[in-house]
Design an enzyme around this catalytic site. Structure first.
Site, PDB file in Angstrom:
ATOM      1  N   GLU A  69      27.760  41.771  79.112  1.00 34.02           N
ATOM      2  CA  GLU A  69      29.013  41.914  78.426  1.00 34.02           C
ATOM      3  C   GLU A  69      29.315  40.520  77.638  1.00 34.02           C
ATOM      4  O   GLU A  69      29.975  39.536  78.146  1.00 34.02           O
ATOM      5  CB  GLU A  69      30.410  42.205  79.373  1.00 34.02           C
ATOM      6  N   SER A  70      28.945  40.429  76.489  1.00 35.76           N
ATOM      7  CA  SER A  70      28.962  39.192  75.691  1.00 35.76           C
ATOM      8  C   SER A  70      28.051  37.938  75.796  1.00 35.76           C
ATOM      9  O   SER A  70      26.864  38.178  76.081  1.00 35.76           O
ATOM     10  CB  SER A  70      30.529  38.780  75.490  1.00 35.76           C
ATOM     11  N   CYS A 102      33.618  40.928  77.605  1.00 34.70           N
ATOM     12  CA  CYS A 102      34.435  41.979  77.145  1.00 34.70           C
ATOM     13  C   CYS A 102      34.396  43.322  78.428  1.00 34.70           C
ATOM     14  O   CYS A 102      34.042  42.845  79.484  1.00 34.70           O
ATOM     15  CB  CYS A 102      33.871  42.787  76.027  1.00 34.70           C
ATOM     16  N   SER A 159      24.538  42.835  70.580  1.00 31.28           N
ATOM     17  CA  SER A 159      24.927  41.630  70.764  1.00 31.28           C
ATOM     18  C   SER A 159      24.026  40.792  69.957  1.00 31.28           C
ATOM     19  O   SER A 159      22.841  40.945  70.157  1.00 31.28           O
ATOM     20  CB  SER A 159      25.146  41.336  72.385  1.00 31.28           C
ATOM     21  N   HIS A 211      29.429  40.579  68.594  1.00 29.34           N
ATOM     22  CA  HIS A 211      29.353  41.682  69.847  1.00 29.34           C
ATOM     23  C   HIS A 211      29.898  42.869  68.841  1.00 29.34           C
ATOM     24  O   HIS A 211      30.820  42.924  68.287  1.00 29.34           O
ATOM     25  CB  HIS A 211      29.986  41.366  71.079  1.00 29.34           C
TER      26      HIS A 211
END
Lengths: 379, 379
Positions: B95-96, B110, B254, B267
């Site tokens: 996530e990111s 995120c 990403s 992203h």
């Protein structure tokens, strides 16, 4: 209608009315006011009511004191005194002030008054005068004891939810939410956006005031409100004004000033544990630095918040630079500017008296981390 | 410690952890990231750790991937890929992203990640490298579904309370709390305030993106992440960069870009019901208008928020005027500027695509008042 974010809203509070005695000021009176500034326009050509033979009795000024009191009943405050000139009617209230222009009503109320409760009546009064709402500005500083307020004034979230049921407005928190800040809600329905508008309002909200200065605003035998207005230096702030002042018993002071078409008003909570003074005016100045210096010299606050609303054609020019000069003896903490596509800007700055400024060191940080429960797992 | 205002805080939430499945994205993935940017300074002269024979392995860069994963465990995300150049280590996460400089770690996550949970470990990692915290900046856009987050990320109030237990920071809500806005928390312990600092970061957070553009970011047989990076136009945004890109299955994209000492990262959440793209960089430009135009041209958002952090010596100059130029096809909704006494400014502007702008009329207002329960008492 806007896309509502409920992120900072306390849903559990919706509909909540604080049940305790709302006049319990054992922890100090709530000086910081709620302020509602409503501007109106004609519903249609020729719709605006006037009273024959009374050239100043136009629009909202056709409403008499008794009817305004009925409106004010919803906010839980009463009219103490009335003054008028060619441009406006001014009312000193049990909690702050009301100014009425033909197409504008500016009301601010302190304590645990319920200012937003009077909106519906205000809209209705406008309608009876042939007027419709053009713009609504609701604002207030952060309160000392929000939990002692009555719904929706316990939180800005509730106030915004309340206002959003009526208007399609924008809501801003200006300044550090941890410290002194100013909440602002604006709904702007004005047509003709190309018109160059010139209105500006300037407010100074002061805390931790000099105790010697504040002693003047306790009721004293043989000293009139006017004596205090003169001796404190208030009368000299904007010379040439018509002044309606009131000394509360045992303490507290309010005044409304009328300087031609401009209003100014001061409200004082002098008790040392909750001292607060507000200064508010729409007087048109090219810059407010000299006036600000005079206000600070009269009241000597430990910290203060200055707020300036200025339309694009206002004489003060770009408000971004309005407070850039050094204010002697005070350090600026932060400045927030909001630019609106309706052609106006708002700037809010927070200041602290230099010798009262507290610095925070890295040692404090280490102590904070060590004393907190946050788990310092070895990685 | 600061005077805490609990005014906008939801006390009932304190300690609350949302119990439902936090990976439930049935209403759409939460694209908007939480971002934590921590800068460190030496605890004492010569305290900063380095690895002999590896000139770039200094300070936080002495920490290896496995140890960073242990830190990231607290935020509930994992390292997918790593890239390095002479100036930094870059990690693409599930996530990111995470970027690590010798004295700075910038991490954004995120979804329902728990970013603030890793602060204690981050402080500890710094200590092991001979570093202490100099500055903490936590920021995020308003979330689509805050109630699906894990404490303290359900509300900015909780995040501020959480951070205030560790740091003495300032907290700001920038923009209209009813619509798109950006939350910011800054704690600044840097000494030597007279030093001219030059850092600047620029972020664009985009919603309601063009569906044709977004189709590129669904996984397709035979199309590599690099194909997408080139064909979408992303590779041309800042030419000459080292790029680490990743295409998620079935969708999502990403990338981390390394341009000498500067990072940039994108992203993408491409699903039409929750489409979101973030662009974030600290590349030093005299103004960001051209870069912003390129980013908008690549992604074609329906609305976006631009945020600029600039220290007083940053090449972009006064950020107040940074977004004053017209952005073709977009109308500015509002602009918020915060000036800090630490020598830096932050500006946040919200824009809407011109043909998607909705106007609200006085007729709507009348309807709102008539359809609401507010009592229109005849006065």
């Amino acid at each position: 209608m806007p896309i509502l974010s409920t992120e900072i809203f306390n849903e559990a509070d919706a509909g909540f009315v604080y049940q305790s005695n709302s006049n319990d000021y054992s922890d100090g009176f709530e000086g910081p006011e709620k302020k509602l500034d409503i501007r109106f326009g004609p519903i249609s050509k020729g719709s605006v009511k006037s009273i024959a033979g009374s050239p100043s009795k136009v629009g909202l000024r056709t409403i008499d004191k008794e009817k305004w009191q009925t409106v004010l009943d919803s906010a839980r405050c009463t009219i103490i005194s009335q003054t008028s000139n060619d441009h406006m009617d001014s009312y000193v209230l049990s909690e702050s002030s009301l100014f009425v222009y033909p197409r504008r009503a500016m009301i601010k109320t302190c304590g645990t008054t319920t200012l937003l409760h009077l909106i519906a009546k205000m809209v209705q009064v406008g309608k009876e005068c042939g007027l419709e709402v053009e713009m609504v500005v609701f604002s207030r500083k952060n309160l000392n004891q929000p939990s002692k307020q009555v719904f929706p004034h316990c939180s800005f979230s509730d106030e915004v939810n309340f206002l959003n049921k009526i208007f399609d407005g924008q809501a801003y928190v200006m300044g550090d939410v941890n410290k002194d800040h100013w909440n602002l809600y604006i709904a702007d329905f004005r047509k003709n956006p190309t018109l160059q508008r010139t209105e500006q309002t300037f407010e100074v909200m002061m805390h931790d005031l000099d105790e010697t200065v504040m002693k003047q605003f306790f009721k004293r035998e043989g000293v009139s409100a006017w004596d205090t207005t003169v001796n404190s230096g208030i009368a000299d702030l904007l010379p040439g004004s018509m002044i309606d002042d009131f000394q509360f018993d045992p303490c507290g002071y309010s005044m409304n000033g009328l300087l031609n078409e401009f209003y100014w008003t001061i409200h004082i909570t002098p008790e040392s544990h909750c001292s607060y003074v507000s200064f508010d005016t729409n007087v048109a100045l090219a810059d407010y630095n000299q006036l600000l210096a005079k206000v600070l010299n009269v009241f000597k606050p430990g910290r203060f918040t200055a707020a300036l609303y200025a339309e694009d054609g206002a004489p003060c020019g770009d408000p971004y630079t309005a407070f850039d000069v050094n204010v002697p003896s005070y350090a600026i903490q932060n400045k927030t500017v909001h630019g609106f596509d309706g052609g106006y800007d708002v700037v809010v700055s927070n200041y602290q008296q230099l010798d009262k400024k507290v610095n925070f060191s890295n040692d404090d940080l280490i102590q904070s981390i060590e004393s907190t429960n946050i788990d310092l797992i070895q990685v």
